[in-house]
Design an enzyme around this catalytic site. Structure first.
Site, PDB file in Angstrom:
ATOM      1  N   GLU A 287      29.218 153.618  13.904  1.00  0.00           N
ATOM      2  CA  GLU A 287      30.289 152.856  14.568  1.00  0.00           C
ATOM      3  C   GLU A 287      29.621 151.983  15.614  1.00  0.00           C
ATOM      4  OE1 GLU A 287      32.503 156.029  16.292  1.00  0.00           O
ATOM      5  OE2 GLU A 287      33.152 156.791  14.349  1.00  0.00           O
TER       6      GLU A 287
ATOM      7  N   ASP B 223      41.440 156.854   6.912  1.00  0.00           N
ATOM      8  CA  ASP B 223      41.247 157.632   8.133  1.00  0.00           C
ATOM      9  C   ASP B 223      42.334 158.690   8.182  1.00  0.00           C
ATOM     10  OD1 ASP B 223      39.058 156.172   8.977  1.00  0.00           O
ATOM     11  OD2 ASP B 223      40.250 154.758  10.138  1.00  0.00           O
TER      12      ASP B 223
END
Lengths: 427, 271
Positions: free
Chosen positions: B148, B29
């Site tokens: 997600e 990330d």
């Protein structure tokens, strides 16, 4: 409407806010941010003291953060904490300190280090939110079941609703009765249980109260104690009027009224900020709470901001920050992002992007429920309901009320509706 | 109920036994120029230089890398180009890139910078036809949909902006639709489990692999080799994405490769 015209000359100011809007050159917070005040004197006419900016345009919160990072000897502070704990630690297992908290990440951290690191026997006490979020309640349960004894005070919904409605109507501050109740509650419990040591978390100076306030470990009695009920206001309404015009009794009001100073002094009560002794980092408190007690971030961001881990337990919170946006031009994203800049977790540019995207968003998610909560129906409030021009709260009335609280020096109105005259992302 | 790969051995068309292929995909990330990591996609901490971590994982036996610009949608900007160009010259395993991909041109840019596949979330939930457009232009092997999932009241909601914003979509149904629209791979990440190191959301992965025929990459929760074993043995997932366990050096790729070997999966030799 002319005072709200774009380009209006020297538009009037409300709340004694600074005439020229500025944004901290470090963290982006606005100079319109009011300091914490003693809420018992808060009325429609109150003038605010606001966050101090130095000659370089740096706010006191940033200067406090810089001190935290550079000047303070944290080992020495921790030694002071140990000495304080030694002075009060009980030897027979009785409670020796009181930790007011909600079960959020900060109270979690506070109570845990006191109990499991410094060997104290804390009693945690909780002033219940107006309306729990599902995850707020679940985090509270996790907190208690991870190893904390707790007393929770849930003040009557009826009085809480009325005071909250008045706070919206008079001072556009739906969170005020909660703040008052919460601040008054812990000292009362201290008196009742004869526990002289109370720990709060961070000093408000971390968020921009005068920097001198942070040089003291103890919180002033002014926030939660007083010597009488005269000149006392709740929800911007005098105690006398609340009784006379709104049908509230002394018993209804007592949870919101401060303790007498005398029994606190007699007890030798000391109210300390743990943040004075331990270097506080909100993000680290989150990690700590997740690791040690299964704390959960909310399953969606909070309205008006990007965050999922702070102030997530009361549904009225969304409206609290919406009203600060209306009154001071400062929404929840500004509060959250500037804090994270000061903590080193965001850059100012990132903060500006987040503020641009989320600040001032209308909190749709629980609006209907909040409006029902704020509606003063005749059946529940036979006397008080007659005091309101519009006892029912709805979107249209709320918006009309919002406009009443906009300060012309912050807001303009044109064919596209309302907008802030100065925005951090348009400088 | 265990998956159909319980023995991890597949009988091929010709009747010969083939080992199950299962990929280990470190997830990086990225926020601005930093590799970061959060818990439940919140409270991001700086880990270090993403390029350095990428190179390290590639050498240590990662099968692929997954780069996510976690703020591209949140801040409405893209910042992966430079990192990607930097990494592409030294890392030779497949790379998937996601975060802020809104148009066919964005995909084209990312592929030009060295990505092999592009993961789309927000833009696809708003316009599922984008998946088809990208698949038609660049092939479904390059078209990945990232989901997600936040578990709430027994179902999973598909979210954007790192579990912050609702799409109004059910994660399992959305996975099925995305595959039908042409996605060649689905990345499913449990926001609830993310960063905790307490194990994957096995139930969610099972529901999704039952719905789609394309490979499913599972993310969010790996903390021990047991968690990988559970994923391999109990689901039909094709790959595991792994972040904090590697970033914070709680586990090495070696440990995970041994686990795969133990469960009978094919593990390529390192050169």
């Amino acid at each position: 409407m002319s005072m709200f015209a774009p380009g209006a000359n020297n538009p009037p100011r409300k709340y004694g806010l600074p005439a020229t809007v500025a944004f901290c050159t470090c963290c982006g917070v606005s100079n319109q941010r009011p300091n914490s005040a003693v809420e018992f004197q808060h009325t429609a006419d109150s003038e605010k003291k606001t966050i101090n900016f130095d000659e370089n345009g740096v706010c006191d919160a940033c200067r406090t953060a810089a001190r935290k990072a550079a000047e303070i000897d944290w080992d020495e502070r921790e030694a002071k904490l140990v000495a304080l704990c030694d002075r009060f630690r009980s030897r027979n297992g009785s409670y020796d300190c009181l930790v007011p908290g909600s079960g959020g990440k900060d109270s979690f951290y506070q109570s845990w280090v006191l109990k499991y690191k410094y060997g104290m026997n804390p009693l945690t006490v909780t002033w219940a939110p107006n309306i729990y979020t599902e995850w707020g309640r679940s985090n509270f349960d996790s907190w208690i079941h991870s190893g904390m004894d707790n007393y929770m005070m849930t003040a009557s919904g009826r009085s809480k609703r009325l005071l909250t409605r008045l706070a919206v109507e008079n001072i556009f501050h739906p969170f005020q009765p909660f703040i008052i109740g919460q601040k008054c509650f812990a000292p009362k419990m201290a008196i009742m249980f004869k526990i002289p040591l109370v720990f709060y978390g961070e000093n408000e100076a971390e968020y921009g109260n005068p920097i001198e306030d942070n040089t003291d470990a103890q919180r002033s009695y002014d926030y939660f104690a007083a010597s009488g009920d005269e000149n006392m206001f709740l929800g911007g309404e005098s105690v006398a009027s609340l009784k006379e015009n709104f049908g509230m009794t002394q018993a209804d009001l007592s949870p919101y009224l401060p303790s007498d100073v005398a029994p606190l002094k007699e007890l030798g009560a000391e109210v300390h900020y743990l943040g004075y002794y331990l270097k506080w980092h909100p993000q680290a408190a989150y990690y700590f709470a997740v690791e040690n007690g299964g704390f959960k971030a909310s399953p969606e961001r909070t309205a008006g901001t990007y965050s999922k881990y702070n102030s997530i337990d009361d549904k009225i919170d969304d409206f609290h920050y919406y009203t600060t946006y209306i009154k001071f031009g400062i929404g929840r994203a500004t509060y959250d992002a500037s804090q994270e800049v000061r903590s080193g977790d965001l850059t100012r540019d990132e903060a500006v992007a987040l503020i641009r995207r989320y600040d001032g968003e209308f909190p749709e998610r629980w609006a209907d429920e909040i409006f029902r909560y704020l509606s003063i129906d005749e059946k529940s409030f036979p006397k008080a309901h007659r005091m309101f021009e519009h006892p029912e709260m709805n979107r249209a009335y709320f918006e009309a009320l919002s406009n009443k609280f906009r300060s012309p020096h912050l807001w303009q109105h044109d064919e596209n509706g309302w907008s802030l005259r100065q925005r951090i992302d348009r400088l | 109920m265990v998956g159909r790969f319980v023995s991890a051995l597949i009988v091929s068309d010709r009747g010969a036994q083939m080992k199950r292929s299962f990929r280990l995909i470190p997830r990086l990330d990225v926020k601005m120029e930093w590799l970061i990591k959060g818990v439940q996609m919140e409270g991001w901490r700086k880990v270090g230089d993403p390029a350095a971590y990428a190179a390290e994982y590639a050498v240590a036996g990662a099968d692929e890398l997954l780069f996510m610009d976690v703020v591209a949608s949140l801040y409405e900007r893209n910042s992966l180009h430079d990192i990607l160009r930097n990494v592409a010259s030294s890392v030779f395993i497949p790379m998937t890139v996601g975060g802020g991909i809104r148009t066919v041109e964005d995909v084209s840019d990312m592929l030009a910078c060295g990505a092999d596949k592009v993961a789309i979330n927000t833009a696809a939930t708003r316009n599922p036809d984008l998946i088809t457009e990208v698949a038609n232009r660049f092939g479904s092997q390059a078209t990945v949909v990232s989901i997600e999932a936040v578990k709430h009241s027994g179902t999973w909601m598909a979210m954007t902006d790192n579990g912050r914003n609702h799409t109004g979509r059910d994660a399992v149904k959305w996975a099925k639709e995305a595959a039908e629209k042409g996605a060649g791979e689905i990345i499913i990440t449990s926001v609830n489990q993310d960063g905790l190191g307490t194990g994957y959301d096995i139930e969610l992965v099972k529901l999704i692999t039952e719905q789609v025929r394309v490979p499913v990459v599972c993310g969010g929760g790996l903390g021990t080799t047991e968690h990988l074993r559970d994923l391999v043995m109990q689901t039909d997932a094709s790959a595991a994405s792994i972040a904090q366990a590697l970033h914070w050096k709680k586990l090495q790729l070696d440990d995970l490769r041994s686990t795969l070997e133990d469960t009978g999966c094919f593990v390529r030799k390192l050169t």
